[in-house]
Design a protein around this motif. Structure first.
Motif, PDB file in Angstrom:
ATOM      1  N   GLY A  87      -5.045  -6.870   5.075  1.00 20.97           N
ATOM      2  CA  GLY A  87      -3.847  -6.076   5.246  1.00 20.97           C
ATOM      3  C   GLY A  87      -3.466  -5.240   4.037  1.00 20.97           C
ATOM      4  N   THR A  88      -2.419  -4.458   4.222  1.00 23.39           N
ATOM      5  CA  THR A  88      -1.829  -3.647   3.158  1.00 23.39           C
ATOM      6  C   THR A  88      -0.323  -3.827   3.259  1.00 23.39           C
ATOM      7  OG1 THR A  88      -1.480  -1.651   4.489  1.00 23.39           O
ATOM      8  CG2 THR A  88      -3.650  -1.889   3.432  1.00 23.39           C
ATOM      9  N   ALA A  89       0.399  -3.116   2.435  1.00 19.36           N
ATOM     10  CA  ALA A  89       1.862  -3.173   2.491  1.00 19.36           C
ATOM     11  C   ALA A  89       2.373  -2.654   3.830  1.00 19.36           C
ATOM     12  CB  ALA A  89       2.464  -2.374   1.341  1.00 19.36           C
ATOM     13  N   ARG A  90       1.566  -1.854   4.518  1.00 26.26           N
ATOM     14  CA  ARG A  90       1.993  -1.266   5.802  1.00 26.26           C
ATOM     15  C   ARG A  90       1.451  -2.018   7.016  1.00 26.26           C
ATOM     16  NH1 ARG A  90       0.589   4.864   5.491  1.00 26.26           N
ATOM     17  NH2 ARG A  90      -1.011   4.213   4.040  1.00 26.26           N
ATOM     18  N   GLY A  91       0.793  -3.131   6.795  1.00 24.92           N
ATOM     19  CA  GLY A  91       0.323  -3.904   7.942  1.00 24.92           C
ATOM     20  C   GLY A  91      -1.136  -4.275   7.820  1.00 24.92           C
ATOM     21  N   GLY A  92      -1.679  -4.676   8.941  1.00 25.85           N
ATOM     22  CA  GLY A  92      -3.060  -5.136   8.964  1.00 25.85           C
ATOM     23  C   GLY A  92      -3.118  -6.631   8.706  1.00 25.85           C
TER      24      GLY A  92
END
Length: 142
Positions: free
Chosen positions: A102-107
């Motif tokens: 993931g990342t800060a925006r999701g995943g």
């Protein structure tokens, strides 16, 4: 004081040969077990990525590579760097890393190969144990 113990060098030589042959066969059996385990981990990881609703993950290919370091046999399992994905312009490992971690925006909604490797570990340990048993049995000539 004298000793009545005698050692037959021919028997020791034969035992040494049995140990060497059994060791070689155990190495082959362990390599086969690692390869089979790597294949299972690869297939489970690939299936997880292919089940995604994100079409960009469908182009990521998981691969494995077997190797040795001294007496260790290992498998390196991960996404293949096959260039750019059509939809997102990221390389396969980058897209897979987002899917796994993931990342800060999701995943981070898919399980990485390490997860499936941990699941496969008891089976691999059983196969390695069987190979070791076979080596001992072969060495003592049963």
């Amino acid at each position: 004081m004298s000793s009545d113990v005698t050692i037959d060098a021919g028997e020791l030589t034969a035992f040494g040969r049995r140990v060497a042959a059994a060791h070689a066969m155990a190495g082959v059996s362990i390599a086969k077990a690692v390869k089979k385990g790597a294949q299972v981990v690869k297939e489970k990881t690939q299936s997880d990525l292919n089940s995604s609703s994100n079409g960009g993950l469908h182009v990521v290919r998981v691969r494995y590579e077997l190797g040795t370091t001294g007496s260790q046999i290992y498998a390196d399992i991960g996404p293949e760097d096959s260039g750019k994905t059509r939809e997102h312009g990221h390389t396969g490992p980058t897209v897979a890393a987002i899917a796994f971690y993931g990342t800060a925006r999701g995943g981070g909604t898919h399980k990485p190969p390490e997860h499936y490797a941990e699941e496969e570990l008891p089976t691999l340990a059983e196969y390695v144990g069987d190979a070791a048993d076979g080596m001992l049995i072969g060495a003592i000539g049963l």
